[in-house]
Design a protein around this motif. Structure first.
Motif, PDB file in Angstrom:
ATOM      1  N   ASN A  42     -24.960 -58.164   1.523  1.00  0.00           N
ATOM      2  CA  ASN A  42     -24.118 -58.637   2.624  1.00  0.00           C
ATOM      3  C   ASN A  42     -22.930 -57.727   2.924  1.00  0.00           C
ATOM      4  N   ARG A  43     -22.982 -56.481   2.506  1.00  0.00           N
ATOM      5  CA  ARG A  43     -21.940 -55.506   2.815  1.00  0.00           C
ATOM      6  C   ARG A  43     -22.631 -54.271   3.387  1.00  0.00           C
ATOM      7  N   ALA A  61     -26.943 -47.563   9.964  1.00  0.00           N
ATOM      8  CA  ALA A  61     -26.372 -48.479   8.977  1.00  0.00           C
ATOM      9  C   ALA A  61     -27.482 -49.300   8.353  1.00  0.00           C
ATOM     10  N   ARG A  62     -27.143 -49.876   7.215  1.00  0.00           N
ATOM     11  CA  ARG A  62     -28.060 -50.749   6.486  1.00  0.00           C
ATOM     12  C   ARG A  62     -27.237 -51.861   5.852  1.00  0.00           C
ATOM     13  N   VAL A  63     -27.816 -53.047   5.824  1.00  0.00           N
ATOM     14  CA  VAL A  63     -27.223 -54.156   5.085  1.00  0.00           C
ATOM     15  C   VAL A  63     -28.361 -54.839   4.329  1.00  0.00           C
ATOM     16  N   ASP A  64     -28.130 -55.094   3.041  1.00  0.00           N
ATOM     17  CA  ASP A  64     -29.119 -55.778   2.215  1.00  0.00           C
ATOM     18  C   ASP A  64     -28.786 -57.253   2.159  1.00  0.00           C
ATOM     19  N   THR A 119     -21.005 -53.625  11.302  1.00  0.00           N
ATOM     20  CA  THR A 119     -20.637 -54.989  10.947  1.00  0.00           C
ATOM     21  C   THR A 119     -21.908 -55.680  10.488  1.00  0.00           C
ATOM     22  N   GLY A 120     -21.859 -56.279   9.320  1.00  0.00           N
ATOM     23  CA  GLY A 120     -23.059 -56.929   8.809  1.00  0.00           C
ATOM     24  C   GLY A 120     -22.744 -58.081   7.892  1.00  0.00           C
ATOM     25  N   GLN A 129     -18.945 -61.902   7.410  1.00  0.00           N
ATOM     26  CA  GLN A 129     -19.378 -60.586   7.868  1.00  0.00           C
ATOM     27  C   GLN A 129     -18.313 -59.550   7.566  1.00  0.00           C
ATOM     28  N   VAL A 130     -18.751 -58.353   7.245  1.00  0.00           N
ATOM     29  CA  VAL A 130     -17.855 -57.265   6.848  1.00  0.00           C
ATOM     30  C   VAL A 130     -18.053 -56.099   7.817  1.00  0.00           C
TER      31      VAL A 130
END
Length: 135
Positions: A42-43, A61-64, A119-120, A129-130
């Motif tokens: 979530n970051r 970008a990537r968010v897991d 932002t994810g 969300q960060v």
């Protein structure tokens, strides 16, 4: 102990990428993962890279996230026309889906200073969300 934790993190990321399907399993050359940028749960992790012709940049970008979580990822390429002036978004991409996401913007050709912001996090919880930006 640290190497075991690192191995667990890498293993978990590999399982998440495999479970996400072909969209994340093998990124195209223009969507290569920046090895210095590791996403956390979530970051988001953001980076910029040259486009295929080398004349511009692509923001990526990537968010897991866990597989059943509805996740949001927004990637923006921003430029600054003069030192001290506000940053302007010139390209962006947004996706909402379950699980982990990797996303890229359209290519941007510019001579101005650039940064990529992402932002994810959980789509249904804006306060979790960060947003992070490259320098």
């Amino acid at each position: 102990m640290i190497s075991r934790i690192a191995g667990l993190v890498v293993g978990t990321a590999a399982v998440l990428a495999a479970a996400a399907g072909p969209a994340l399993a093998a990124p195209a050359a223009s969507e290569a993962v920046n090895p210095a940028c590791l996403a956390a749960l979530n970051r988001p992790c953001a980076w910029q890279q040259p486009n295929t012709t080398g004349t511009g940049i692509i923001g990526s970008a990537r968010v897991d996230a866990v597989d059943d979580q509805l996740t949001l990822l927004r990637v923006e390429v921003r430029i600054q026309r003069a030192w001290g002036s506000p940053w302007q978004t010139v390209a962006s991409s947004t996706m909402i889906r379950s699980g982990s996401i990797q996303l890229s913007t359209p290519a941007v050709v510019t001579d101005y200073r650039t940064m990529v912001c992402a932002t994810g996090g959980p789509a249904e919880s804006a306060e979790q969300q960060v947003t992070i930006c490259t320098r």
